[in-house]
Design an enzyme around this catalytic site. Structure first.
Site: not given
Length: 313
Positions: A129, A165, A167, A251
């Site tokens: 990120h 991931d 996200h 995740d």
């Protein structure tokens, strides 16, 4: 290839990046992974715990040097606090973040030189990120993006970055959005944090067509994930990467408290085999994965172990 080992980079400093009580991105994540990996056979794995932190000159290939210096100064002078709404810093965070980048560089050198078959950077803070001039979503420096730039500086002309991931890896996408030599592919829950990663985001300028977002609705499981690998393989036939990098977040596991997906642990063996297939077809097996998210300690530890055991096959 079979006699070569899978490298694992880990540093004690990663445990000292202190995010405080109640924060999901905690040192306990890595500790639970290490507990699970204690019986990995040394004939297949090589642990490296003594690599150097990445210097400013290399981190600055992705990040604004003023931002890098600011993080260093903030950790030193303020001790602890927040770099953004989610990203905590403590006195050891700058060193941990610099070592997290260094972990990728070390593996890049060892895989390029043919001393390791492939590898995984068991790092924190995570990276995907982080934007060029600010921290975001638990991430301080973009470990995988800096490694991709480093590989480019070593003469690697085409790099695949696959991010699974839960996200979307906004920071990584933004770095290479106009770069046709890095193909960024992301499988992620959508709509979800950080809000990027729509199907329509395909790159810009000469990078148009070398970003592929494969957004999945909340609740998706293996049945929804796996068909996407057909498109990825098709794209890689055209692109033919010389090196494969993976943002390996765990995740999207059904047990994860932050994600909303339904993958069982065994999915990560399948994902790893799919990405190894790409690496063996085009890159002579050259592959490095980076730990990103994963916040249920048991699911994370079991998934990482399975991922590593698969990398070593």
């Amino acid at each position: 290839m079979d006699s070569l080992k899978t490298g694992i980079t880990f540093h004690e400093e990663f445990l000292k990046h202190n995010t405080g009580p109640g924060h999901p991105e905690t040192h306990l994540r890595l500790e639970s992974i290490l507990d699970h990996l204690s019986d990995l056979p040394s004939k297949n794995f090589l642990w490296e715990k003594d690599f150097k932190e990445a210097p400013l000159s290399i981190i600055s290939s992705i990040h604004d040097p003023n931002y890098v210096r600011l993080v260093g100064k903030t950790c030193e002078e303020k001790g602890s606090g927040y770099l953004d709404g989610d990203t905590v810093f403590s006195p050891h965070s700058f060193l941990a973040a610099s070592l997290a980048v260094g972990a990728g560089l070390y593996l890049a050198d060892e895989v390029l030189s043919g001393k390791l078959k492939n590898g995984m950077a068991l790092v924190r803070p995570p990276g995907h990120h982080a934007e060029s001039d600010h921290a975001m979503g638990f991430c301080i420096f973009n470990n995988i993006a800096v490694t991709a730039k480093y590989l480019q500086s070593k003469g690697i002309k085409r790099i695949l970055i696959l991010d699974w991931d839960v996200h979307h890896g906004n920071g990584t996408q933004h770095q290479f959005y106009e770069d046709d030599s890095v193909y960024f592919v992301s499988l992620h829950q959508y709509p979800f944090y950080p809000g990027t990663g729509a199907l329509t985001e395909r790159g810009r300028g000469k990078g148009l067509g070398t970003t592929l977002n494969l957004p999945l609705a909340r609740g998706a499981g293996e049945f929804e994930y796996l068909p996407n690998f057909v498109s990825i393989h098709r794209e890689m036939e055209k692109f033919q990467p010389e090196f494969v990098l993976v943002s390996a977040g765990f995740d999207a596991h059904a047990s994860d408290p932050l994600g909303g997906m339904n993958l069982p642990t065994s999915s990560y063996e399948i994902f790893t085999k799919e990405v190894m297939k790409i690496a063996y077809t085009y890159s002579n097996g050259k592959l490095i994965s980076f730990l990103e998210g994963g916040y249920d300690f048991q699911a994370l530890a079991e998934s990482v172990k399975l991922h590593l055991e698969t990398l070593a096959t």
